[in-house]
Motif scaffolding. Structure first.
Motif, PDB file in Angstrom:
ATOM      1  N   LYS A  40     -24.623 -47.182   1.173  1.00  0.00           N
ATOM      2  CA  LYS A  40     -26.064 -46.942   1.289  1.00  0.00           C
ATOM      3  C   LYS A  40     -26.514 -45.738   0.456  1.00  0.00           C
ATOM      4  O   LYS A  40     -27.480 -45.821  -0.288  1.00  0.00           O
ATOM      5  CB  LYS A  40     -26.462 -46.711   2.764  1.00  0.00           C
ATOM      6  N   SER A  41     -25.806 -44.614   0.618  1.00  0.00           N
ATOM      7  CA  SER A  41     -26.201 -43.410  -0.134  1.00  0.00           C
ATOM      8  C   SER A  41     -26.044 -43.633  -1.630  1.00  0.00           C
ATOM      9  O   SER A  41     -26.897 -43.209  -2.417  1.00  0.00           O
ATOM     10  CB  SER A  41     -25.357 -42.210   0.281  1.00  0.00           C
ATOM     11  N   THR A  42     -24.958 -44.282  -2.015  1.00  0.00           N
ATOM     12  CA  THR A  42     -24.761 -44.557  -3.440  1.00  0.00           C
ATOM     13  C   THR A  42     -25.933 -45.372  -3.975  1.00  0.00           C
ATOM     14  O   THR A  42     -26.529 -45.024  -5.007  1.00  0.00           O
ATOM     15  CB  THR A  42     -23.439 -45.318  -3.655  1.00  0.00           C
ATOM     16  N   LEU A 155     -35.504 -41.365   1.450  1.00  0.00           N
ATOM     17  CA  LEU A 155     -34.951 -40.534   2.522  1.00  0.00           C
ATOM     18  C   LEU A 155     -33.565 -41.073   2.868  1.00  0.00           C
ATOM     19  O   LEU A 155     -33.412 -42.262   3.194  1.00  0.00           O
ATOM     20  CB  LEU A 155     -35.832 -40.589   3.771  1.00  0.00           C
ATOM     21  N   ASP A 156     -32.555 -40.216   2.750  1.00  0.00           N
ATOM     22  CA  ASP A 156     -31.193 -40.649   3.062  1.00  0.00           C
ATOM     23  C   ASP A 156     -30.763 -40.046   4.394  1.00  0.00           C
ATOM     24  O   ASP A 156     -30.381 -38.882   4.463  1.00  0.00           O
ATOM     25  CB  ASP A 156     -30.234 -40.232   1.945  1.00  0.00           C
ATOM     26  N   GLU A 157     -30.844 -40.829   5.438  1.00  0.00           N
ATOM     27  CA  GLU A 157     -30.507 -40.380   6.795  1.00  0.00           C
ATOM     28  C   GLU A 157     -31.088 -39.001   7.109  1.00  0.00           C
ATOM     29  O   GLU A 157     -30.346 -38.047   7.390  1.00  0.00           O
ATOM     30  CB  GLU A 157     -28.982 -40.346   6.989  1.00  0.00           C
ATOM     31  N   PRO A 158     -32.406 -38.889   7.079  1.00  0.00           N
ATOM     32  CA  PRO A 158     -33.028 -37.567   7.246  1.00  0.00           C
ATOM     33  C   PRO A 158     -32.776 -36.951   8.618  1.00  0.00           C
ATOM     34  O   PRO A 158     -32.963 -35.743   8.783  1.00  0.00           O
ATOM     35  CB  PRO A 158     -34.522 -37.860   7.056  1.00  0.00           C
TER      36      PRO A 158
HETATM   37 MG    MG Z   1     -24.674 -42.041   3.379  1.00  0.00          MG
END
Ligand code: MG
Ligand code: ADP
Length: 234
Positions: A40-42, A155-158
């Motif tokens: 997901k982050s990638t 937003l990455d897992e804010p």
């Molecule tokens: Mg991640």
């Protein structure tokens, strides 16, 4: 927004995204979900242009995200607030506006106050990040991302580092932004937030887009992998 992903792969020491192809248009708020390590982050970093893919292309609203000008239309909120520790919440925003957007001090102050107010931080803005709660710091970093007037907010897992109360506080503040005319692409584990805020959902599994559709797919998954995921996160 319109997202086109073409033959996208990404490799660190091993390949972590495997030949993704994806097309979406018209939705405004896209959630990316999946277990830790699913990529997901990638994917969100590649879409924001922070990182360049090993192979393939991503187009958002008609522009290749590797174009230098894509950076200008993107705001990014990280898992940890990422504010400069030695600057007040307000200075964290005005500095960015003065240095990267050529705003005068007066303009920068006005914009910073506008977004800090929007995130309910008017009475906190002269404090250092260490002197506010994690939720307030994270809301300040959302204000900072918005202050550059991006077209798309990532937003990455804010809320990953926040307790349930602060998580609720931050996500409620994000929900209030629904009508400010921005597009959102976000990663979260909070499924109630996906239901409330997303109008499209992408489920990632082992470096692939495994299932995607309207948020209702979460109530009725097609694949066993998404069924298993839903059982674990509920
Ligand atoms: Mg991640
Ligand atoms: P998620 O956000 O879904 O947890 P990530 O995109 O962070 O997934 O990670 C996907 C895979 O890529 C994982 O196996 C992770 O260990 C690996 N990975 C992520 N970032 C890096 C990096 N900077 N260097 C090496 N491997 C990485």
């Amino acid at each position: 927004m319109r997202i086109e992903i073409k033959d996208l792969s990404h490799e660190y020491d091993v390949e972590v995204l495997h030949d993704l192809n994806f097309f979406l248009e018209k939705y405004k708020s896209v959630a990316i979900i999946g277990v830790s390590g699913s990529g997901k982050s990638t994917l969100i970093r590649l879409m924001s242009g922070i990182e360049k893919p090993t192979k393939g292309n991503i187009f958002i609203n008609g522009m290749n995200v590797s174009d230098e000008s894509h950076k200008k239309r993107v705001g990014f909120v990280f898992q940890n607030h990422n504010l400069f520790p030695h600057l007040s919440l307000k200075k964290n925003i005005t500095l960015v506006l003065e240095k990267t957007r050529n705003k005068t001090q007066e303009e920068a102050n006005e914009i910073a106050e506008k977004y800090l107010n929007m995130l309910h931080l008017s009475d906190q803005m002269d404090k250092l990040p260490k002197n506010v709660s994690g939720g307030q710091a994270q809301r300040a970093s959302i204000a900072r991302a918005l202050s550059i007037n991006p077209e798309i907010v990532f937003l990455d897992e804010p809320t990953a580092s926040l307790d349930p109360i602060l998580t609720h506080e931050v996500l409620t503040a994000v929900e209030e932004l629904r009508d400010i005319g921005k597009e959102f692409i976000f990663v979260t584990h909070v499924l109630s937030f996906v239901h409330d805020f997303a109008d499209y959902v992408v489920y990632m599994y082992q470096g692939q887009i495994w299932e995607h559709g309207l948020p209702q797919i979460l109530d009725n998954p097609k694949t066993q992998e998404l069924k298993d995921f839903m059982r674990k996160v509920r």
